[in-house]
Design a protein around this motif. Structure first.
Motif, PDB file in Angstrom:
ATOM      1  N   PHE A  28       0.710  -1.117  -0.129  1.00 29.07           N
ATOM      2  CA  PHE A  28       0.033   0.100   0.011  1.00 29.07           C
ATOM      3  C   PHE A  28       1.059   1.076   0.023  1.00 29.07           C
ATOM      4  N   ASN A  29       1.962   1.252   0.654  1.00 32.73           N
ATOM      5  CA  ASN A  29       2.814   2.483   0.843  1.00 32.73           C
ATOM      6  C   ASN A  29       3.381   2.664  -0.695  1.00 32.73           C
ATOM      7  N   GLU A  30       3.759   1.658  -1.132  1.00 36.05           N
ATOM      8  CA  GLU A  30       4.421   1.767  -2.502  1.00 36.05           C
ATOM      9  C   GLU A  30       3.454   2.355  -3.566  1.00 36.05           C
ATOM     10  N   LEU A  31       1.974   1.883  -3.418  1.00 37.81           N
ATOM     11  CA  LEU A  31       1.377   2.465  -4.193  1.00 37.81           C
ATOM     12  C   LEU A  31       0.898   4.019  -3.966  1.00 37.81           C
ATOM     13  N   LEU A  32       0.866   4.168  -2.703  1.00 39.46           N
ATOM     14  CA  LEU A  32       0.568   5.584  -2.330  1.00 39.46           C
ATOM     15  C   LEU A  32       1.908   6.372  -2.921  1.00 39.46           C
ATOM     16  N   LYS A  33       3.160   5.880  -3.066  1.00 41.21           N
ATOM     17  CA  LYS A  33       4.121   6.850  -3.358  1.00 41.21           C
ATOM     18  C   LYS A  33       4.271   6.945  -4.836  1.00 41.21           C
ATOM     19  N   ASP A  34       3.800   5.560  -5.575  1.00 37.05           N
ATOM     20  CA  ASP A  34       3.511   5.705  -6.962  1.00 37.05           C
ATOM     21  C   ASP A  34       2.465   6.702  -7.585  1.00 37.05           C
ATOM     22  N   LEU A  35       1.347   6.883  -6.714  1.00 36.66           N
ATOM     23  CA  LEU A  35       0.305   7.958  -7.198  1.00 36.66           C
ATOM     24  C   LEU A  35       0.417   9.202  -6.620  1.00 36.66           C
ATOM     25  N   LYS A  36       1.671   9.442  -6.002  1.00 31.76           N
ATOM     26  CA  LYS A  36       1.904  10.780  -5.122  1.00 31.76           C
ATOM     27  C   LYS A  36       1.101  10.996  -4.135  1.00 31.76           C
ATOM     28  N   LEU A  37       0.717  10.084  -3.205  1.00 30.46           N
ATOM     29  CA  LEU A  37      -0.450  10.487  -2.358  1.00 30.46           C
ATOM     30  C   LEU A  37       0.334  10.348  -0.946  1.00 30.46           C
ATOM     31  N   PRO A  38      -0.051  10.860   0.093  1.00 30.00           N
ATOM     32  CA  PRO A  38       0.899  10.880   1.370  1.00 30.00           C
ATOM     33  C   PRO A  38       0.651   9.575   2.062  1.00 30.00           C
ATOM     34  N   LEU A  39       1.931   9.572   2.553  1.00 31.68           N
ATOM     35  CA  LEU A  39       1.874   7.941   3.336  1.00 31.68           C
ATOM     36  C   LEU A  39       1.324   8.132   4.628  1.00 31.68           C
ATOM     37  N   THR A  40       0.962   9.354   5.231  1.00 30.44           N
ATOM     38  CA  THR A  40       0.021   9.214   6.290  1.00 30.44           C
ATOM     39  C   THR A  40      -1.279   8.752   6.071  1.00 30.44           C
ATOM     40  N   LEU A  41      -1.606   8.503   4.888  1.00 31.02           N
ATOM     41  CA  LEU A  41      -2.912   7.744   4.873  1.00 31.02           C
ATOM     42  C   LEU A  41      -2.905   6.386   5.254  1.00 31.02           C
ATOM     43  N   THR A  42      -1.685   5.593   5.347  1.00 30.99           N
ATOM     44  CA  THR A  42      -1.570   4.166   5.824  1.00 30.99           C
ATOM     45  C   THR A  42      -1.749   4.470   7.344  1.00 30.99           C
TER      46      THR A  42
END
Length: 167
Positions: A28-42
């Protein structure tokens, strides 16, 4: 796509096209990075689904109109994300094509998963490109076909050639 990891090799041994196994949070963190979304969502998602004793975000949710509490259980429908702190409608729409709510242990199907999810699961970018190219005309029907593409490296436990759940 996520930054590729540098394959390592020793003399006489092939390059490993698979990174160490990743858990769902890492993927999920890799996906967030790829989509340029904040890692705080995790963290927001972990608090929503986590131990009720933590109750760290419940005050935030109780101040809403109408008030509610964190679920403190696994998500069973993607639309629950609209209730999770920091998950805006725009963020959910960016994620919608890549996520779903399935039981723990469900694997990604190499015949259908998007390239960035396969990379997030631990496959090297070059291997993912080969998988995508082959599956267009000749889907993977068994692990032997995948092992060929992986040059003998083991398949990450989060990836398979079959599906148990459908859209």
């Amino acid at each position: 796509t996520p930054a590729p990891t540098t394959p390592t090799s020793t003399p006489g041994k092939p390059v490993n096209p698979v990174t160490p196994p990743r858990n769902n949070e890492d993927i999920f963190n890799e996906l967030l990075k790829d989509l340029k979304l904040p890692l705080t969502l995790t963290d927001s998602l972990k608090a929503w689904t986590g131990d009720p004793a933590l109750q760290q975000d419940d005050l935030n949710y109780l101040s809403k109109d109408p008030p509610y509490r964190s679920a403190h259980q696994k998500i069973v429908d993607i639309n629950e994300l609209y209730r999770v702190k920091d998950f805006t409608p725009e963020i959910i729409e960016k994620l919608r094509d890549y996520i779903t709510a399935l039981p723990t242990g469900t694997t990604l199907n190499v015949n259908t998963a998007p390239a960035n999810l396969l990379e997030a699961a631990g496959l090297q970018q070059s291997v993912v490109a080969a998988i995508i190219k082959q599956r267009e005309t000749d889907p993977f029907l068994n692990s032997a076909q995948l092992t060929k593409v992986l040059a003998g490296a083991p398949l990450p436990p989060t990836v398979s050639f079959t599906s148990q759940y459908y859209m």
